[in-house]
Scaffold this motif. Structure first.
Motif, PDB file in Angstrom:
ATOM      1  N   ASP A 211      -0.294   3.316  -5.956  1.00 12.94           N
ATOM      2  CA  ASP A 211      -1.184   2.058  -5.182  1.00 12.94           C
ATOM      3  C   ASP A 211      -1.477   1.265  -6.304  1.00 12.94           C
ATOM      4  O   ASP A 211      -1.500  -0.075  -5.957  1.00 12.94           O
ATOM      5  CB  ASP A 211      -2.217   2.931  -4.622  1.00 12.94           C
ATOM      6  CG  ASP A 211      -2.805   2.061  -3.654  1.00 12.94           C
ATOM      7  OD1 ASP A 211      -2.275   1.160  -3.063  1.00 12.94           O
ATOM      8  OD2 ASP A 211      -4.275   2.049  -3.553  1.00 12.94           O
TER       9      ASP A 211
ATOM     10  N   MET B   8       0.858  -1.390   0.005  1.00 12.56           N
ATOM     11  CA  MET B   8      -0.159  -0.027   0.044  1.00 12.56           C
ATOM     12  C   MET B   8       0.814   1.333   0.020  1.00 12.56           C
ATOM     13  O   MET B   8       1.743   1.312   0.807  1.00 12.56           O
ATOM     14  CB  MET B   8      -0.830  -0.015   1.181  1.00 12.56           C
ATOM     15  CG  MET B   8      -1.622   1.409   1.372  1.00 12.56           C
ATOM     16  SD  MET B   8      -2.932   1.676   0.341  1.00 12.56           S
ATOM     17  CE  MET B   8      -3.398   3.325   0.971  1.00 12.56           C
TER      18      MET B   8
ATOM     19  N   ARG C 241      -4.747  -2.052   3.156  1.00 11.66           N
ATOM     20  CA  ARG C 241      -5.082  -0.780   2.283  1.00 11.66           C
ATOM     21  C   ARG C 241      -6.604  -0.251   2.389  1.00 11.66           C
ATOM     22  O   ARG C 241      -6.592   1.104   2.395  1.00 11.66           O
ATOM     23  CB  ARG C 241      -5.106  -1.189   0.673  1.00 11.66           C
ATOM     24  CG  ARG C 241      -5.134  -0.095  -0.169  1.00 11.66           C
ATOM     25  CD  ARG C 241      -4.735  -0.512  -1.600  1.00 11.66           C
ATOM     26  NE  ARG C 241      -5.850  -1.561  -2.168  1.00 11.66           N
ATOM     27  CZ  ARG C 241      -5.519  -2.999  -2.236  1.00 11.66           C
ATOM     28  NH1 ARG C 241      -4.246  -3.508  -2.389  1.00 11.66           N
ATOM     29  NH2 ARG C 241      -6.484  -3.604  -2.767  1.00 11.66           N
TER      30      ARG C 241
END
Length: 226
Positions: free
Chosen positions: A132, A1, A155
């Motif tokens: 991401d 993440m 995340r």
């Protein structure tokens, strides 16, 4: 993440306030649960701002399987790909619960960025989103399903959760089926991994039926099994 930076966090707050001003006199659109905002292939030149509720973005594989790309909640933008000039949507946006949206045409969105000096912040925001997504793609290739689930939970916690002293609480409901679409494995395997995480004290379900992520413990566990 890839965690958001303080500058990208600040941009989200500034952008949210700017769009609230832009849409102050326009009515919010209410999208019923499980209803699509738009579908892949639609010609839609609008950026969406979520006032309340929850939206998932997904794509279909050639064999009809769903790949869940992202989950967005109140205060988030989605649909920004229309700003590229692409004629058709590449993904489908679906309400996971009753959701209220404000719609902003591309031209007005660009004008807002210019008027409120938000272009630099928007670039930072998009860069974090791209990084991401690249990490998610890399994980699909390089790590196993259990690790992908753990990273997905982290995340979701960091983007959607509310912090407690030693954990992060995810109030929006994410089903095991939806997690399987994000992780790229079957729902039964997700259930097995979730039970293992519970048994190890890495996650729990609280009295309000919210998913609680023990961020530090889960991060340490994932580091150990990597």
């Amino acid at each position: 993440m890839i965690q958001e930076t303080p500058k990208s966090d600040l941009f989200k707050k500034q952008m949210g306030e700017s769009l609230r001003q832009e849409t102050l006199n326009s009515r919010a659109v209410t999208i019923a649960k499980h209803t699509n905002v738009y579908t892949c292939g639609d010609n839609d030149e609008l950026v969406y701002f979520i006032e309340s509720g929850q939206i998932k973005l997904l794509m279909l594989s050639p064999d009809g399987r769903e790949c869940l790309l992202a989950v967005h909640t109140a205060g988030d933008l989605f649909g920004e790909l229309c700003l590229s000039g692409l004629c058709a949507r590449l993904e489908t946006a679906t309400a996971m619960e009753e959701t209220k949206l404000k719609q902003i045409p591309c031209s007005k969105f660009f004008a807002r960025l210019s008027d409120d000096a938000l272009f630099e912040g928007f670039v930072r925001y998009l860069t974090v989103r791209i990084a991401d997504q690249q990490q998610v793609i890399a994980d699909l290739v390089t790590v196993d399903s259990e690790q992908r689930l753990g990273k997905t939970l982290l995340r979701l916690a960091r983007t959607m959760g509310k912090k407690d002293p030693r954990s992060i609480r995810i109030e929006p409901k994410i089903s095991h089926e939806e997690l399987s679409e994000m992780v790229g494995t079957t729902r039964p395997r997700i259930s097995v991994f979730m039970q293992r995480f519970k048994n190890l004290g890495l996650i729990e379900i609280n009295e309000n039926n919210f998913l609680v992520i023990k961020e530090q413990k889960l991060s340490e566990y994932l580091a150990q099994i990597a």
